[in-house]
Design an enzyme around this catalytic site. Structure first.
Site, PDB file in Angstrom:
ATOM      1  N   CYS A 118      43.111 -27.413 -25.216  1.00  0.00           N
ATOM      2  CA  CYS A 118      44.356 -26.887 -25.832  1.00  0.00           C
ATOM      3  C   CYS A 118      45.784 -27.644 -25.646  1.00  0.00           C
ATOM      4  CB  CYS A 118      44.591 -25.317 -25.486  1.00  0.00           C
ATOM      5  SG  CYS A 118      42.942 -24.453 -25.871  1.00  0.00           S
ATOM      6  N   HIS A 259      51.322 -22.809 -27.525  1.00  0.00           N
ATOM      7  CA  HIS A 259      49.763 -22.750 -27.722  1.00  0.00           C
ATOM      8  C   HIS A 259      49.342 -21.161 -27.912  1.00  0.00           C
ATOM      9  CE1 HIS A 259      45.629 -22.756 -27.758  1.00  0.00           C
ATOM     10  NE2 HIS A 259      45.434 -22.514 -26.445  1.00  0.00           N
ATOM     11  N   ASN A 289      43.100 -18.351 -31.344  1.00  0.00           N
ATOM     12  CA  ASN A 289      43.038 -19.631 -30.835  1.00  0.00           C
ATOM     13  C   ASN A 289      42.509 -20.661 -31.507  1.00  0.00           C
ATOM     14  OD1 ASN A 289      43.025 -21.619 -28.888  1.00  0.00           O
ATOM     15  ND2 ASN A 289      42.676 -20.367 -27.081  1.00  0.00           N
TER      16      ASN A 289
HETATM   17  N1  ACO Z   1      35.641  -6.064 -26.482  1.00  0.00           N
HETATM   18  C1  ACO Z   1      35.565  -4.763 -25.438  1.00  0.00           C
HETATM   19  N2  ACO Z   1      35.619  -5.165 -24.228  1.00  0.00           N
HETATM   20  C2  ACO Z   1      35.567  -6.370 -23.678  1.00  0.00           C
HETATM   21  C3  ACO Z   1      35.716  -7.582 -24.488  1.00  0.00           C
HETATM   22  C4  ACO Z   1      35.707  -7.399 -25.884  1.00  0.00           C
HETATM   23  N3  ACO Z   1      35.863  -8.208 -26.715  1.00  0.00           N
HETATM   24  N4  ACO Z   1      35.821  -8.684 -23.786  1.00  0.00           N
HETATM   25  C5  ACO Z   1      35.746  -8.248 -22.215  1.00  0.00           C
HETATM   26  N5  ACO Z   1      35.769  -6.692 -22.401  1.00  0.00           N
HETATM   27  C6  ACO Z   1      35.672  -5.887 -21.130  1.00  0.00           C
HETATM   28  C7  ACO Z   1      35.070  -6.571 -20.022  1.00  0.00           C
HETATM   29  O1  ACO Z   1      33.841  -6.507 -20.159  1.00  0.00           O
HETATM   30  C8  ACO Z   1      35.769  -5.614 -18.851  1.00  0.00           C
HETATM   31  O2  ACO Z   1      34.949  -4.505 -18.858  1.00  0.00           O
HETATM   32  P1  ACO Z   1      34.775  -3.945 -17.257  1.00  0.00           P
HETATM   33  O3  ACO Z   1      36.212  -3.732 -16.862  1.00  0.00           O
HETATM   34  O4  ACO Z   1      33.723  -2.617 -17.520  1.00  0.00           O
HETATM   35  O5  ACO Z   1      33.998  -4.859 -16.656  1.00  0.00           O
HETATM   36  C9  ACO Z   1      37.116  -5.388 -19.418  1.00  0.00           C
HETATM   37  O6  ACO Z   1      36.989  -5.321 -20.932  1.00  0.00           O
HETATM   38  C10 ACO Z   1      38.265  -6.127 -18.972  1.00  0.00           C
HETATM   39  O7  ACO Z   1      38.005  -7.409 -19.151  1.00  0.00           O
HETATM   40  P2  ACO Z   1      38.851  -8.337 -18.631  1.00  0.00           P
HETATM   41  O8  ACO Z   1      38.299  -9.952 -18.691  1.00  0.00           O
HETATM   42  O9  ACO Z   1      39.522  -8.043 -17.209  1.00  0.00           O
HETATM   43  O10 ACO Z   1      40.144  -8.398 -19.575  1.00  0.00           O
HETATM   44  P3  ACO Z   1      41.447  -8.983 -19.514  1.00  0.00           P
HETATM   45  O11 ACO Z   1      42.589  -7.985 -19.808  1.00  0.00           O
HETATM   46  O12 ACO Z   1      41.686 -10.085 -18.425  1.00  0.00           O
HETATM   47  O13 ACO Z   1      41.498  -9.894 -21.022  1.00  0.00           O
HETATM   48  C11 ACO Z   1      41.184 -12.059 -22.041  1.00  0.00           C
HETATM   49  C12 ACO Z   1      40.491 -10.804 -21.285  1.00  0.00           C
HETATM   50  C13 ACO Z   1      41.644 -11.645 -23.392  1.00  0.00           C
HETATM   51  C14 ACO Z   1      40.004 -13.033 -22.298  1.00  0.00           C
HETATM   52  C15 ACO Z   1      42.163 -12.645 -21.190  1.00  0.00           C
HETATM   53  O14 ACO Z   1      41.823 -12.662 -19.707  1.00  0.00           O
HETATM   54  C16 ACO Z   1      42.847 -13.734 -21.668  1.00  0.00           C
HETATM   55  O15 ACO Z   1      43.603 -13.737 -22.821  1.00  0.00           O
HETATM   56  N6  ACO Z   1      42.692 -14.785 -20.830  1.00  0.00           N
HETATM   57  C17 ACO Z   1      43.229 -16.267 -21.286  1.00  0.00           C
HETATM   58  C18 ACO Z   1      42.106 -16.573 -22.406  1.00  0.00           C
HETATM   59  C19 ACO Z   1      42.693 -18.084 -22.849  1.00  0.00           C
HETATM   60  O16 ACO Z   1      43.846 -17.971 -23.081  1.00  0.00           O
HETATM   61  N7  ACO Z   1      42.042 -18.772 -22.933  1.00  0.00           N
HETATM   62  C20 ACO Z   1      42.304 -20.184 -23.590  1.00  0.00           C
HETATM   63  C21 ACO Z   1      41.177 -20.846 -23.841  1.00  0.00           C
HETATM   64  S1  ACO Z   1      41.854 -22.340 -24.898  1.00  0.00           S
HETATM   65  C22 ACO Z   1      40.827 -23.561 -24.393  1.00  0.00           C
HETATM   66  O17 ACO Z   1      41.017 -24.449 -23.596  1.00  0.00           O
HETATM   67  C23 ACO Z   1      39.585 -23.559 -25.565  1.00  0.00           C
END
Ligand code: ACO
Length: 333
Positions: A118, A259, A289
């Site tokens: 990214c 980003h 994203n």
């Molecule tokens: N729908 C419903 N529930 C979900 C989903 C979904 N799509 N995804 C995860 N959950 C659940 C999980 O299983 C978990 O359940 P549990 O508590 O029973 O285990 C709960 O939701 C919380 O999951 P977390 O991973 O702790 O959620 P978080 O608040 O951290 O949000 C997210 C997840 C949105 C992915 C966040 O961590 C984030 O944005 N991280 C950064 C991601 C990012 O920016 N990536 C960049 C990639 S760019 C590149 O280089 C390609």
């Protein structure tokens, strides 16, 4: 900070392309166990664009590039270099920039890709800037383009709700004026965190086999909360360094184009930098994203909506797989 030979490199045109097909959060909740409410509150994303099956990264890149060239007032034949930031090249090789060159009908100018996830667009912009100054290239195309839908695991609700497809481009031009254009760039990486965000299969470490495909190793794997933690820290550090390195303060920044990964990451960044959210460009609600494409798409939209004027200081800041991070401070011509 000062450019070689007393020259500056300016952004002389922007362009973008996003595929027409929209995938909403409700559409996704028919595919995996998720909901519009979960996706919106955790990420800020409402919908994303998905490329047609036959539409390639270089198709989208070429569309964005044509628009950037048109907006710069230049002709295709004025371009002397193409650099594409992408993690979803049309093929492992040849590079995507070569396909873009062919699609634009451009002459035999140098063309290559940069892979910094990214952060790829800012990395690509700085590499192009260096080449322009050293080799006296008058105009260059820098493109961020991704077909992330091609490496998304559509059975994994923790990642598939986050990503979208699209392309953004800028034309960079050499300029004789001082204190204009790209004032400062800061790049960084931490190779000890390669495993928290990656596509583990399909490369030389784990070439394709039936087993790697069955285990979806050629799709995106991410430890979301780990990435989140690092993202806020490195973006804040990068933004601060790039602004201070340009001899400015955060109060001098007119627009931040971050980003577009997650609204919560951007809000945390805004708080730490003490820059109001009204000075941030956000469009991830509509595109999700799009990795290396996210900043140039947002930049083009900001410019088209009249949010960037002559003399404005625009801060771009990114993080991505690697981990990589990057910041750029650009004064609009
Ligand atoms: N729908 C419903 N529930 C979900 C989903 C979904 N799509 N995804 C995860 N959950 C659940 C999980 O299983 C978990 O359940 P549990 O508590 O029973 O285990 C709960 O939701 C919380 O999951 P977390 O991973 O702790 O959620 P978080 O608040 O951290 O949000 C997210 C997840 C949105 C992915 C966040 O961590 C984030 O944005 N991280 C950064 C991601 C990012 O920016 N990536 C960049 C990639 S760019 C590149 O280089 C390609």
């Amino acid at each position: 900070m000062s450019d070689l030979k007393g020259k500056s490199v300016i952004i002389s045109g922007t362009g973008s392309y996003t595929p027409p097909k929209i995938l909403t959060n409700d559409d996704l909740s028919a595919i995996v166990d998720t909901s519009d409410e979960w996706i919106r509150t955790r990420t800020g994303i409402r919908e994303r664009r998905i490329a047609a099956e036959e539409e390639t990264t270089s198709d989208m890149a070429a569309n964005a590039a044509r628009e950037a060239i048109r907006n710069s007032g230049l002709k295709i034949e004025d371009i002397g270099l193409i650099v594409v930031g992408t993690v979803t090249p049309d093929m492992p090789f040849p590079n995507t920039a070569c396909f873009v060159q062919k699609k634009l009908g451009l002459g035999k100018v140098p063309a290559f890709d940069i892979e910094a996830a990214c952060s790829g667009f800012i990395y690509a912009m700085n590499v192009a800037r260096g080449l322009m100054l050293v080799n006296n290239i008058q105009h260059a195309l820098v493109i961020g383009a991704e077909k992330l839908s091609s490496i998304t695991n559509w059975e994994d609700r923790t990642t598939c709700v986050l990503f979208g497809d699209g392309a953004g481009a800028v034309v960079l031009s050499l300029d004789e004026r001082e204190d204009i254009g790209i004032l400062n760039v800061q790049l960084g990486a931490d190779g000890t965190e390669t495993d928290i965000l990656c596509v583990p299969g399909g490369g030389s470490a784990s070439p394709y086999t039936v087993e790697t495909i069955e285990r979806s190793l050629h799709k995106i794997h991410m430890q979301g909360n780990q990435v989140f933690k690092h993202a806020v820290r490195v973006m804040c550090q990068s933004a601060t360094e790039v602004v201070e390195g340009a001899g400015l303060r955060t109060e001098d920044v007119d627009l931040v184009v971050p980003h577009q990964a997650n609204t919560r990451i951007i809000e945390a960044l805004a708080t730490r930098l003490n820059i109001g959210m009204e000075r941030f460009k956000i469009n991830l609600d509509r595109y999700g994203n799009t990795s290396a494409a996210s900043i140039p798409i947002a930049l083009d939209e900001a410019w088209r909506n009249g949010r960037i004027g002559s003399g404005d200081n625009v801060l771009m800041v990114a993080f991505g797989g690697g981990l990589t991070w990057a910041g750029a401070l650009v004064r609009w011509p």
